[in-house]
Design a protein around this motif. Sequence first.
Motif, PDB file in Angstrom:
ATOM      1  N   GLY A  80     -22.909 -28.929 -31.337  1.00  0.00           N
ATOM      2  CA  GLY A  80     -22.114 -30.003 -30.740  1.00  0.00           C
ATOM      3  C   GLY A  80     -20.627 -29.710 -30.785  1.00  0.00           C
ATOM      4  N   VAL A  81     -20.157 -29.180 -31.904  1.00  0.00           N
ATOM      5  CA  VAL A  81     -18.737 -28.834 -32.027  1.00  0.00           C
ATOM      6  C   VAL A  81     -18.380 -27.709 -31.053  1.00  0.00           C
ATOM      7  CG1 VAL A  81     -17.007 -27.832 -33.580  1.00  0.00           C
ATOM      8  CG2 VAL A  81     -18.477 -29.679 -34.377  1.00  0.00           C
ATOM      9  N   ILE A  82     -19.255 -26.734 -30.923  1.00  0.00           N
ATOM     10  CA  ILE A  82     -19.008 -25.634 -29.981  1.00  0.00           C
ATOM     11  C   ILE A  82     -18.984 -26.153 -28.548  1.00  0.00           C
ATOM     12  CG2 ILE A  82     -20.007 -23.515 -29.009  1.00  0.00           C
ATOM     13  CD1 ILE A  82     -20.970 -22.882 -31.902  1.00  0.00           C
ATOM     14  N   MET A  83     -19.925 -27.045 -28.200  1.00  0.00           N
ATOM     15  CA  MET A  83     -19.937 -27.619 -26.853  1.00  0.00           C
ATOM     16  C   MET A  83     -18.679 -28.444 -26.590  1.00  0.00           C
ATOM     17  SD  MET A  83     -23.948 -28.631 -26.420  1.00  0.00           S
ATOM     18  CE  MET A  83     -23.683 -29.480 -24.894  1.00  0.00           C
ATOM     19  N   LEU A  84     -18.208 -29.175 -27.593  1.00  0.00           N
ATOM     20  CA  LEU A  84     -16.968 -29.935 -27.453  1.00  0.00           C
ATOM     21  C   LEU A  84     -15.796 -28.996 -27.208  1.00  0.00           C
ATOM     22  CD1 LEU A  84     -15.345 -32.596 -27.624  1.00  0.00           C
ATOM     23  CD2 LEU A  84     -15.185 -32.191 -30.085  1.00  0.00           C
ATOM     24  N   LEU A  85     -15.724 -27.923 -27.959  1.00  0.00           N
ATOM     25  CA  LEU A  85     -14.644 -26.951 -27.792  1.00  0.00           C
ATOM     26  C   LEU A  85     -14.659 -26.344 -26.391  1.00  0.00           C
ATOM     27  CD1 LEU A  85     -12.300 -25.418 -29.079  1.00  0.00           C
ATOM     28  CD2 LEU A  85     -13.950 -23.755 -29.908  1.00  0.00           C
ATOM     29  N   ILE A  86     -15.840 -25.996 -25.904  1.00  0.00           N
ATOM     30  CA  ILE A  86     -15.952 -25.421 -24.561  1.00  0.00           C
ATOM     31  C   ILE A  86     -15.546 -26.446 -23.502  1.00  0.00           C
ATOM     32  CG2 ILE A  86     -17.605 -24.563 -22.844  1.00  0.00           C
ATOM     33  CD1 ILE A  86     -19.133 -23.297 -25.245  1.00  0.00           C
ATOM     34  N   SER A  87     -16.043 -27.669 -23.617  1.00  0.00           N
ATOM     35  CA  SER A  87     -15.713 -28.674 -22.602  1.00  0.00           C
ATOM     36  C   SER A  87     -14.232 -29.038 -22.621  1.00  0.00           C
ATOM     37  CB  SER A  87     -16.579 -29.922 -22.775  1.00  0.00           C
ATOM     38  OG  SER A  87     -16.292 -30.570 -23.979  1.00  0.00           O
ATOM     39  N   ILE A  88     -13.623 -29.104 -23.792  1.00  0.00           N
ATOM     40  CA  ILE A  88     -12.191 -29.399 -23.881  1.00  0.00           C
ATOM     41  C   ILE A  88     -11.377 -28.260 -23.290  1.00  0.00           C
ATOM     42  CG2 ILE A  88     -10.291 -29.574 -25.557  1.00  0.00           C
ATOM     43  CD1 ILE A  88     -11.706 -32.228 -25.080  1.00  0.00           C
ATOM     44  N   THR A  89     -11.820 -27.033 -23.501  1.00  0.00           N
ATOM     45  CA  THR A  89     -11.112 -25.883 -22.926  1.00  0.00           C
ATOM     46  C   THR A  89     -11.111 -25.950 -21.404  1.00  0.00           C
ATOM     47  OG1 THR A  89     -11.730 -24.535 -24.830  1.00  0.00           O
ATOM     48  CG2 THR A  89     -10.996 -23.370 -22.868  1.00  0.00           C
ATOM     49  N   TYR A  90     -12.259 -26.270 -20.806  1.00  0.00           N
ATOM     50  CA  TYR A  90     -12.316 -26.402 -19.352  1.00  0.00           C
ATOM     51  C   TYR A  90     -11.591 -27.649 -18.869  1.00  0.00           C
ATOM     52  CZ  TYR A  90     -15.428 -22.465 -18.692  1.00  0.00           C
ATOM     53  OH  TYR A  90     -15.949 -21.201 -18.639  1.00  0.00           O
ATOM     54  N   PHE A  91     -11.590 -28.702 -19.657  1.00  0.00           N
ATOM     55  CA  PHE A  91     -10.894 -29.938 -19.289  1.00  0.00           C
ATOM     56  C   PHE A  91      -9.391 -29.719 -19.212  1.00  0.00           C
ATOM     57  CE2 PHE A  91      -8.753 -33.914 -20.379  1.00  0.00           C
ATOM     58  CZ  PHE A  91      -9.324 -34.793 -19.481  1.00  0.00           C
ATOM     59  N   ALA A  92      -8.873 -28.812 -20.016  1.00  0.00           N
ATOM     60  CA  ALA A  92      -7.430 -28.592 -20.097  1.00  0.00           C
ATOM     61  C   ALA A  92      -6.842 -28.052 -18.803  1.00  0.00           C
ATOM     62  CB  ALA A  92      -7.104 -27.641 -21.245  1.00  0.00           C
ATOM     63  N   PHE A  93      -7.656 -27.397 -18.004  1.00  0.00           N
ATOM     64  CA  PHE A  93      -7.121 -26.754 -16.803  1.00  0.00           C
ATOM     65  C   PHE A  93      -7.855 -27.260 -15.570  1.00  0.00           C
ATOM     66  CE2 PHE A  93      -6.670 -23.845 -20.377  1.00  0.00           C
ATOM     67  CZ  PHE A  93      -5.291 -23.750 -20.420  1.00  0.00           C
ATOM     68  N   LEU A  94      -7.122 -27.960 -14.705  1.00  0.00           N
ATOM     69  CA  LEU A  94      -7.682 -28.483 -13.458  1.00  0.00           C
ATOM     70  C   LEU A  94      -7.642 -27.429 -12.367  1.00  0.00           C
ATOM     71  CD1 LEU A  94      -6.072 -32.015 -13.212  1.00  0.00           C
ATOM     72  CD2 LEU A  94      -8.451 -31.478 -13.648  1.00  0.00           C
ATOM     73  N   SER A  95      -8.530 -27.575 -11.406  1.00  0.00           N
ATOM     74  CA  SER A  95      -8.457 -26.725 -10.221  1.00  0.00           C
ATOM     75  C   SER A  95      -7.369 -27.272  -9.294  1.00  0.00           C
ATOM     76  CB  SER A  95      -9.804 -26.709  -9.500  1.00  0.00           C
ATOM     77  OG  SER A  95     -10.088 -27.990  -8.998  1.00  0.00           O
ATOM     78  N   ARG A  96      -7.112 -26.592  -8.204  1.00  0.00           N
ATOM     79  CA  ARG A  96      -6.088 -27.050  -7.263  1.00  0.00           C
ATOM     80  C   ARG A  96      -6.417 -28.419  -6.682  1.00  0.00           C
ATOM     81  NH1 ARG A  96      -6.688 -22.116  -4.099  1.00  0.00           N
ATOM     82  NH2 ARG A  96      -6.302 -20.567  -5.669  1.00  0.00           N
ATOM     83  N   GLU A  97      -7.711 -28.719  -6.533  1.00  0.00           N
ATOM     84  CA  GLU A  97      -8.131 -29.999  -5.968  1.00  0.00           C
ATOM     85  C   GLU A  97      -8.000 -31.145  -6.975  1.00  0.00           C
ATOM     86  OE1 GLU A  97     -10.592 -27.369  -6.015  1.00  0.00           O
ATOM     87  OE2 GLU A  97      -9.654 -26.583  -4.211  1.00  0.00           O
ATOM     88  N   GLY A  98      -7.772 -30.838  -8.222  1.00  0.00           N
ATOM     89  CA  GLY A  98      -7.654 -31.864  -9.248  1.00  0.00           C
ATOM     90  C   GLY A  98      -8.978 -32.297  -9.840  1.00  0.00           C
ATOM     91  N   LEU A  99     -10.011 -31.481  -9.618  1.00  0.00           N
ATOM     92  CA  LEU A  99     -11.343 -31.805 -10.116  1.00  0.00           C
ATOM     93  C   LEU A  99     -11.877 -30.617 -10.899  1.00  0.00           C
ATOM     94  CD1 LEU A  99     -13.748 -33.827  -9.990  1.00  0.00           C
ATOM     95  CD2 LEU A  99     -14.527 -32.563  -7.987  1.00  0.00           C
ATOM     96  N   ASN A 100     -12.354 -30.871 -12.097  1.00  0.00           N
ATOM     97  CA  ASN A 100     -12.940 -29.798 -12.901  1.00  0.00           C
ATOM     98  C   ASN A 100     -14.310 -29.451 -12.338  1.00  0.00           C
ATOM     99  OD1 ASN A 100     -10.806 -29.675 -14.664  1.00  0.00           O
ATOM    100  ND2 ASN A 100     -11.688 -31.139 -16.075  1.00  0.00           N
ATOM    101  N   THR A 101     -14.469 -28.205 -11.892  1.00  0.00           N
ATOM    102  CA  THR A 101     -15.755 -27.765 -11.336  1.00  0.00           C
ATOM    103  C   THR A 101     -16.244 -26.488 -12.002  1.00  0.00           C
ATOM    104  OG1 THR A 101     -14.613 -26.563  -9.582  1.00  0.00           O
ATOM    105  CG2 THR A 101     -15.325 -28.812  -9.080  1.00  0.00           C
ATOM    106  N   LYS A 102     -15.654 -26.118 -13.106  1.00  0.00           N
ATOM    107  CA  LYS A 102     -16.055 -24.900 -13.810  1.00  0.00           C
ATOM    108  C   LYS A 102     -16.623 -25.269 -15.170  1.00  0.00           C
ATOM    109  CE  LYS A 102     -12.704 -22.053 -11.478  1.00  0.00           C
ATOM    110  NZ  LYS A 102     -11.469 -21.374 -11.519  1.00  0.00           N
ATOM    111  N   GLY A 103     -17.312 -24.311 -15.752  1.00  0.00           N
ATOM    112  CA  GLY A 103     -17.886 -24.540 -17.078  1.00  0.00           C
ATOM    113  C   GLY A 103     -18.936 -25.626 -17.037  1.00  0.00           C
ATOM    114  N   ILE A 104     -18.950 -26.457 -18.057  1.00  0.00           N
ATOM    115  CA  ILE A 104     -19.944 -27.521 -18.159  1.00  0.00           C
ATOM    116  C   ILE A 104     -19.748 -28.581 -17.084  1.00  0.00           C
ATOM    117  CG2 ILE A 104     -18.718 -28.989 -19.779  1.00  0.00           C
ATOM    118  CD1 ILE A 104     -21.458 -29.145 -21.297  1.00  0.00           C
TER     119      ILE A 104
END
Length: 117
Positions: A80-104
């Motif tokens: 769970g902690v690893i999944m949180l770390l991965i999701s937060i890492t992807y959450f930190a960077f938005l795509s140009r469209e402003g929607l997270n579509t990578k990772g989880i």
Amino acid sequence: MTGALLLIPFICIRFLILSLLNKESLKRAVHFAPMSGKKQIAYWVYQLSNLGIFITLFFTDYQVEQTVFYYFSATVYVIGVIMLLISITYFAFLSREGLNTKGIYRFSAISTLDYSF
């Protein structure tokens, strides 16, 4: 040992690591859209239940007994902690469209859904 120690990785990942990765993403993480009516009631139920869980952890003592259940629950906690770390890492960077579509987030992004049967 108190159960509140289990919150340390969560708080560090959710706030400290997120702010180190991208300060703007921290603002997005704590933002709730304006709401009214039943949504506002649900918001307060959510906030109060989280507060109750956090407070309860400070008064919960547990003994570590190295059994099968301990190793199973420790494994689930670490995953769970690893999944949180991965999701937060992807959450930190938005795509140009402003929607997270990578990772989880690719599993919840509308642009990646396939409705063909």
